[in-house]
Design a protein around this motif. Structure first.
Motif, PDB file in Angstrom:
ATOM      1  N   GLU A  56      -5.099   2.218   1.107  1.00 49.12           N
ATOM      2  CA  GLU A  56      -5.599   2.881   2.317  1.00 49.12           C
ATOM      3  C   GLU A  56      -5.554   4.392   2.150  1.00 49.12           C
ATOM      4  N   SER A  57      -4.483   4.898   1.568  1.00 47.53           N
ATOM      5  CA  SER A  57      -4.362   6.338   1.327  1.00 47.53           C
ATOM      6  C   SER A  57      -5.438   6.818   0.354  1.00 47.53           C
ATOM      7  N   ALA A  58      -5.668   6.055  -0.701  1.00 50.46           N
ATOM      8  CA  ALA A  58      -6.706   6.413  -1.670  1.00 50.46           C
ATOM      9  C   ALA A  58      -8.087   6.374  -1.017  1.00 50.46           C
ATOM     10  N   ASN A  59      -8.301   5.415  -0.151  1.00 57.45           N
ATOM     11  CA  ASN A  59      -9.584   5.312   0.550  1.00 57.45           C
ATOM     12  C   ASN A  59      -9.809   6.533   1.436  1.00 57.45           C
ATOM     13  N   GLN A  60      -8.775   6.963   2.149  1.00 52.45           N
ATOM     14  CA  GLN A  60      -8.908   8.144   3.004  1.00 52.45           C
ATOM     15  C   GLN A  60      -9.178   9.399   2.169  1.00 52.45           C
ATOM     16  N   SER A  61      -8.502   9.514   1.029  1.00 50.58           N
ATOM     17  CA  SER A  61      -8.739  10.667   0.144  1.00 50.58           C
ATOM     18  C   SER A  61     -10.173  10.654  -0.371  1.00 50.58           C
ATOM     19  N   ALA A  62     -10.666   9.486  -0.731  1.00 53.06           N
ATOM     20  CA  ALA A  62     -12.044   9.382  -1.220  1.00 53.06           C
ATOM     21  C   ALA A  62     -13.035   9.748  -0.122  1.00 53.06           C
ATOM     22  N   GLN A  63     -12.761   9.352   1.102  1.00 46.32           N
ATOM     23  CA  GLN A  63     -13.661   9.697   2.203  1.00 46.32           C
ATOM     24  C   GLN A  63     -13.686  11.205   2.430  1.00 46.32           C
ATOM     25  N   ARG A  64     -12.507  11.846   2.360  1.00 53.14           N
ATOM     26  CA  ARG A  64     -12.473  13.303   2.516  1.00 53.14           C
ATOM     27  C   ARG A  64     -13.237  13.985   1.381  1.00 53.14           C
ATOM     28  N   ALA A  65     -13.071  13.483   0.165  1.00 53.92           N
ATOM     29  CA  ALA A  65     -13.782  14.062  -0.973  1.00 53.92           C
ATOM     30  C   ALA A  65     -15.290  13.889  -0.804  1.00 53.92           C
ATOM     31  N   ASN A  66     -15.715  12.740  -0.320  1.00 58.94           N
ATOM     32  CA  ASN A  66     -17.146  12.515  -0.086  1.00 58.94           C
ATOM     33  C   ASN A  66     -17.688  13.453   0.989  1.00 58.94           C
ATOM     34  N   LEU A  69     -18.120  16.792  -0.611  1.00 60.26           N
ATOM     35  CA  LEU A  69     -19.321  16.774  -1.470  1.00 60.26           C
ATOM     36  C   LEU A  69     -20.592  16.879  -0.639  1.00 60.26           C
ATOM     37  N   ASP A  70     -20.633  16.147   0.461  1.00 61.89           N
ATOM     38  CA  ASP A  70     -21.806  16.209   1.331  1.00 61.89           C
ATOM     39  C   ASP A  70     -22.003  17.617   1.881  1.00 61.89           C
ATOM     40  N   SER A  74     -25.193  19.956   1.050  1.00 66.06           N
ATOM     41  CA  SER A  74     -25.986  20.524   2.132  1.00 66.06           C
ATOM     42  C   SER A  74     -26.117  22.042   1.963  1.00 66.06           C
ATOM     43  N   ARG A  75     -25.017  22.685   1.617  1.00 65.45           N
ATOM     44  CA  ARG A  75     -25.047  24.143   1.419  1.00 65.45           C
ATOM     45  C   ARG A  75     -25.944  24.522   0.238  1.00 65.45           C
TER      46      ARG A  75
END
Length: 89
Positions: A56-66, A69-70, A74-75
């Motif tokens: 779950e912690s790794a999933n949250q970190s991956a979501q923040r990284a994504n 990146l988004d 966009s920038r």
């Protein structure tokens, strides 16, 4: 002294009692085995819960990284599509 019916019956009863007592005594060892198995199951359950928390912690970190990146993508697109500036000097 010859064995009589009463002696044979007593001998059979005693033999049966010994066999039953030995059988019940051997069943007592299963309690220890069940306790060991339950202990191992508890350890495995703890490991599974720890792994689930790590996932779950790794999933949250991956979501923040994504998300970062988004934002960066966009920038970059904004910079690429913005009108060029005239060079100075």
């Amino acid at each position: 002294m010859f064995p009589t019916k009463q002696h044979l019956t007593t001998a059979r009863t005693l033999t049966l009692a010994i066999v039953v007592a030995a059988g019940l005594a051997s069943c007592a060892t299963y309690d220890d085995e069940f306790a060991g198995i339950n202990s191992r199951l508890d350890q495995l359950d703890t490991r599974v819960q720890d792994a689930a928390q790590s996932a779950e912690s790794a999933n949250q970190s991956a979501q923040r990284a994504n998300q970062r990146l988004d934002q960066m993508e966009s920038r970059v697109q904004q910079l690429e599509t913005s009108p060029g500036r005239a060079p100075r000097g």
